[in-house]
Motif scaffolding. Structure first.
Motif, PDB file in Angstrom:
ATOM      1  N   ALA A 211       0.817  -1.215   0.000  1.00 14.84           N
ATOM      2  CA  ALA A 211       0.000   0.000   0.000  1.00 14.84           C
ATOM      3  C   ALA A 211       0.849   1.262   0.000  1.00 14.84           C
ATOM      4  CB  ALA A 211      -0.930   0.010   1.217  1.00 14.84           C
ATOM      5  N   VAL A 212       1.928   1.282   0.772  1.00 16.79           N
ATOM      6  CA  VAL A 212       2.746   2.484   0.921  1.00 16.79           C
ATOM      7  C   VAL A 212       4.193   2.141   0.585  1.00 16.79           C
ATOM      8  CG1 VAL A 212       3.533   4.272   2.509  1.00 16.79           C
ATOM      9  CG2 VAL A 212       1.207   3.379   2.706  1.00 16.79           C
ATOM     10  N   THR A 213       4.733   2.834  -0.407  1.00 19.89           N
ATOM     11  CA  THR A 213       6.109   2.579  -0.824  1.00 19.89           C
ATOM     12  C   THR A 213       7.105   3.143   0.171  1.00 19.89           C
ATOM     13  OG1 THR A 213       5.422   2.614  -3.137  1.00 19.89           O
ATOM     14  CG2 THR A 213       7.764   2.892  -2.682  1.00 19.89           C
ATOM     15  N   THR A 226       0.556   0.850  -7.984  1.00 13.48           N
ATOM     16  CA  THR A 226      -0.536  -0.060  -8.325  1.00 13.48           C
ATOM     17  C   THR A 226      -1.754   0.208  -7.452  1.00 13.48           C
ATOM     18  OG1 THR A 226       1.048  -1.756  -8.988  1.00 13.48           O
ATOM     19  CG2 THR A 226      -1.183  -2.492  -8.510  1.00 13.48           C
ATOM     20  N   TYR A 227      -1.515   0.438  -6.157  1.00 14.83           N
ATOM     21  CA  TYR A 227      -2.627   0.707  -5.233  1.00 14.83           C
ATOM     22  C   TYR A 227      -3.265   2.065  -5.538  1.00 14.83           C
ATOM     23  CZ  TYR A 227      -5.218   0.348  -0.845  1.00 14.83           C
ATOM     24  OH  TYR A 227      -6.211   0.256   0.101  1.00 14.83           O
ATOM     25  N   ALA A 228      -2.438   3.056  -5.890  1.00 12.94           N
ATOM     26  CA  ALA A 228      -2.980   4.365  -6.252  1.00 12.94           C
ATOM     27  C   ALA A 228      -3.854   4.267  -7.504  1.00 12.94           C
ATOM     28  CB  ALA A 228      -1.838   5.349  -6.473  1.00 12.94           C
ATOM     29  N   GLU A 229      -3.425   3.476  -8.484  1.00 15.27           N
ATOM     30  CA  GLU A 229      -4.222   3.294  -9.700  1.00 15.27           C
ATOM     31  C   GLU A 229      -5.514   2.543  -9.387  1.00 15.27           C
ATOM     32  OE1 GLU A 229      -3.066   2.122 -14.235  1.00 15.27           O
ATOM     33  OE2 GLU A 229      -2.716   0.596 -12.708  1.00 15.27           O
ATOM     34  N   VAL A 238      -7.024   7.010  -0.685  1.00 12.99           N
ATOM     35  CA  VAL A 238      -6.290   6.217   0.307  1.00 12.99           C
ATOM     36  C   VAL A 238      -5.673   7.162   1.331  1.00 12.99           C
ATOM     37  CG1 VAL A 238      -4.426   4.566   0.680  1.00 12.99           C
ATOM     38  CG2 VAL A 238      -5.796   4.451  -1.408  1.00 12.99           C
ATOM     39  N   LEU A 239      -5.973   6.926   2.600  1.00 10.40           N
ATOM     40  CA  LEU A 239      -5.399   7.701   3.713  1.00 10.40           C
ATOM     41  C   LEU A 239      -4.723   6.734   4.680  1.00 10.40           C
ATOM     42  CD1 LEU A 239      -8.217  10.291   4.562  1.00 10.40           C
ATOM     43  CD2 LEU A 239      -6.130  10.688   3.275  1.00 10.40           C
ATOM     44  N   PRO A 240      -3.457   6.404   4.465  1.00 10.10           N
ATOM     45  CA  PRO A 240      -2.799   5.434   5.348  1.00 10.10           C
ATOM     46  C   PRO A 240      -2.725   5.947   6.787  1.00 10.10           C
ATOM     47  CG  PRO A 240      -1.514   5.833   3.358  1.00 10.10           C
ATOM     48  CD  PRO A 240      -2.574   6.880   3.403  1.00 10.10           C
ATOM     49  N   ALA A 241      -2.827   5.010   7.726  1.00  5.55           N
ATOM     50  CA  ALA A 241      -2.661   5.365   9.138  1.00  5.55           C
ATOM     51  C   ALA A 241      -1.215   5.765   9.400  1.00  5.55           C
ATOM     52  CB  ALA A 241      -3.048   4.184  10.022  1.00  5.55           C
ATOM     53  N   ARG A 242      -1.004   6.567  10.428  1.00  3.47           N
ATOM     54  CA  ARG A 242       0.347   6.981  10.774  1.00  3.47           C
ATOM     55  C   ARG A 242       1.149   5.772  11.277  1.00  3.47           C
ATOM     56  NH1 ARG A 242      -0.864  11.446  15.094  1.00  3.47           N
ATOM     57  NH2 ARG A 242      -2.441   9.865  15.586  1.00  3.47           N
ATOM     58  N   PRO A 243       2.448   5.750  10.999  1.00  5.69           N
ATOM     59  CA  PRO A 243       3.269   4.628  11.486  1.00  5.69           C
ATOM     60  C   PRO A 243       3.245   4.548  13.008  1.00  5.69           C
ATOM     61  CG  PRO A 243       4.460   5.919   9.844  1.00  5.69           C
ATOM     62  CD  PRO A 243       3.218   6.687  10.185  1.00  5.69           C
ATOM     63  N   TYR A 324      -5.446  -5.809 -12.942  1.00  5.14           N
ATOM     64  CA  TYR A 324      -4.255  -5.693 -12.102  1.00  5.14           C
ATOM     65  C   TYR A 324      -3.030  -5.361 -12.941  1.00  5.14           C
ATOM     66  CZ  TYR A 324      -0.425  -6.875  -9.005  1.00  5.14           C
ATOM     67  OH  TYR A 324       0.722  -6.825  -8.267  1.00  5.14           O
ATOM     68  N   ALA A 325      -2.268  -4.411 -12.464  1.00  6.84           N
ATOM     69  CA  ALA A 325      -1.042  -4.004 -13.151  1.00  6.84           C
ATOM     70  C   ALA A 325       0.016  -3.668 -12.115  1.00  6.84           C
ATOM     71  CB  ALA A 325      -1.301  -2.793 -14.043  1.00  6.84           C
ATOM     72  N   GLU A 326       1.264  -3.998 -12.449  1.00  5.36           N
ATOM     73  CA  GLU A 326       2.390  -3.652 -11.588  1.00  5.36           C
ATOM     74  C   GLU A 326       3.170  -2.515 -12.232  1.00  5.36           C
ATOM     75  OE1 GLU A 326       4.776  -6.958 -10.472  1.00  5.36           O
ATOM     76  OE2 GLU A 326       3.071  -8.272 -10.108  1.00  5.36           O
ATOM     77  N   TRP A 327       3.851  -1.746 -11.376  1.00  9.12           N
ATOM     78  CA  TRP A 327       4.568  -0.564 -11.845  1.00  9.12           C
ATOM     79  C   TRP A 327       6.021  -0.600 -11.386  1.00  9.12           C
ATOM     80  CZ3 TRP A 327       2.638   3.766 -14.583  1.00  9.12           C
ATOM     81  CH2 TRP A 327       1.269   3.751 -14.838  1.00  9.12           C
TER      82      TRP A 327
END
Length: 511
Positions: A211-213, A226-229, A238-243, A324-327
């Motif tokens: 999800a997060v690079t 890929t997740y952004a697409e 998408v709003l990832p939680a803070r680490p 599905y696509a990879e980047w």
């Protein structure tokens, strides 16, 4: 009404005895007598007492209580809390250091501990969140994993358990996959939204790599492309939680715990040999979990709350499934104007050498983007070490060289047809060496560029009638411009009579 204010009200507005008031407010008669004397001294009226709160009334009636309080020098509690996390540091040591640094107003060790513990409790305050219907979908993998057994050896292989929870209704979805890789993560997200029958406003995942690079202090989280697409296809954000902030996704943390207790605990003694079999058992138990009444919600189940709150607020699912696509991002284009994907090389326009491009690969195709514009499209190949090159991506010299093969040369001759094709075919029949014939084709191509195809066709025709089988003959015809002379004129030019000379012997000499 507070005890102190009720006591004052009874003293100022009733004729009850001190003993009766003491019984009413659960205080000693001596305490009631003391406050009665204090009110008479202040000549207090009920109208003065009624607007005051408990603290203000206590300060008014007992001014000496606050005046006798000793003023202490407050230490830096944040520093104290941080230092206490270090190995070997105790509150006694920190109080000793605090006492040495303060010249006056030093609090006792007991007071120091009491105030520190009050500060530590304030750090753990929790804010109650109000979740808007259809707004948030929380996503995470369970730390406790189910497993599959090998039918032959019985060896257990752990698999991942994905959990998704809607924010308002707490309706829960669980699904087992082989790994936490991007392809499984995307599949889980798609199945979750199909399960809920709609798309939420926000997806709130943990910071897993699918999800997060990366995360930077300046720019925040950088989403996996890929997740952004995928999110753009579903028109959500998408709003990832803070680490290291699990409270940011508290609903799914609770949901994971419930799935572990309600699903995995009930399946602990069952053996599964495939993901399909495992997911069927999980789905049955998750359905029971969602139908279970919750006492804290008036006896309503998660399913009932979902139908009332979240379901009407969800956006509709897209009409097409996500492919599905990879980047790969910021791939440098080498001097050979190719980029690699799974050890196969794909061409890009040669003008992009040295540039950074993004490569997208689906199951059947590979696309290359430069500044968000698609610059190349190839059929995906699984040939390791192979090369897919489009002629339009090559510079002219490379294109000409790459097309200078036997197939291209013979195809060129067939396209020209006429006398040229006949000359090439006879050249092959006479010389019987394909390499020489290919070399002849290259020579004919050069003559076509220098003299034009029409003259070359005429020169080949003349060479065929003259039984000439070399490219040098065709070149001689072009240089002497014999291709522009009609055959009769050429024959007449060849029949010129010899001049008379004494050394020339006639036919009669030989008879």
């Amino acid at each position: 009404m507070t005890v102190l204010k009720e006591l004052c009200r009874c003293l100022l507005r009733t004729d009850l005895s001190h003993r009766q008031i003491a019984q009413k407010v659960d205080r000693s008669p001596s305490t009631v007598a003391r406050y009665s004397k204090r009110l008479r001294t202040l000549n207090a009226q009920w109208e003065q007492v009624q607007p005051l709160d408990e603290v203000a009334l206590d300060r008014w009636l007992n001014p000496a209580k606050t005046g006798l309080k000793k003023l202490f020098v407050e230490p830096d509690w944040a520093y104290t809390h941080a230092e206490l996390q270090r190995r070997g540091v105790t509150l006694a040591l920190l109080h000793e250091e605090y006492a040495l640094s303060a010249e006056a107003g030093v609090m006792s060790d007991t007071e120091f501990r009491r105030r520190y513990h009050r500060y530590a409790r304030s750090r753990g305050l929790v804010m109650r969140q109000v979740r808007m219907p259809g707004h948030d979908l929380f996503l995470d993998f369970s730390g406790v994993r189910p497993s599959l057994a090998d039918p032959q050896t019985g060896q257990r292989t752990p698999v991942e358990l994905f959990v998704a929870v809607m924010g308002a209704s707490r309706k829960t979805f669980a699904y087992a996959v082989a790994s936490q890789k991007s392809v499984d993560w995307i599949a889980c997200n798609a199945k979750a939204m199909t399960f809920f029958g709609g798309v939420p406003t926000y997806l709130i995942p943990d910071n897993l790599k699918a999800a997060v690079t990366s995360i930077s202090r300046q720019d925040g989280p950088l989403l996996n492309m890929t997740y952004a697409e995928f999110a753009a296809h579903y028109e959500t954000t998408v709003l990832p939680a803070r680490p290291r902030k699990p409270k940011d996704k508290a609903p799914v943390e609770i949901g994971v715990l419930l799935v572990q207790r309600w699903v995995l605990a009930r399946l602990r003694n069952r053996v599964f040999f495939s993901l399909e079999e495992l997911n069927q058992a999980i789905a049955e138990l998750v359905d029971r979990l969602n139908q279970r009444p919750m006492r804290s919600c008036g006896g309503k189940s998660r399913q009932q709350l979902f139908e009332e709150l979240d379901a009407p607020a969800l956006s509709p699912l897209p009409s097409t499934h996500y492919e599905y696509a990879e980047w790969k991002l910021k791939v440098s284009v080498g001097q050979d104007y190719h980029v690699a994907w799974e050890e196969h090389f794909y061409s890009v326009p040669h003008r992009l050498v040295g540039s950074k491009v993004n490569v997208k690969a689906t199951r059947d195709a590979v696309y290359v983007f430069h500044r968000d514009k698609r610059v190349a499209s190839h059929v995906r190949s699984r040939v390791v070490g192979g090369c897919s090159t489009l002629p339009e991506h090559q510079p002219p010299a490379h294109r000409a060289y790459s097309q200078d093969t036997a197939e291209h040369l013979m195809e060129w001759a067939r396209q020209q047809a006429g006398a040229l094709l006949a000359f090439v075919q006879r050249h092959g029949e006479v010389h019987r060496r394909p390499v020489l014939t290919l070399q002849a084709c290259r020579g004919l191509q050069r003559l076509a560029r220098e003299h034009g195809m029409d003259r070359l066709q005429a020169a080949c025709d003349r060479a065929l009638r003259a039984h000439a089988n070399s490219v040098s003959s065709v070149k001689s015809i072009l240089m002497r411009q014999l291709d522009r002379v009609s055959p009769t004129e050429a024959e007449a030019a060849n029949e010129d009579t010899l001049p008379a000379h004494e050394n020339v012997r006639g036919a009669h000499y030989y008879s």
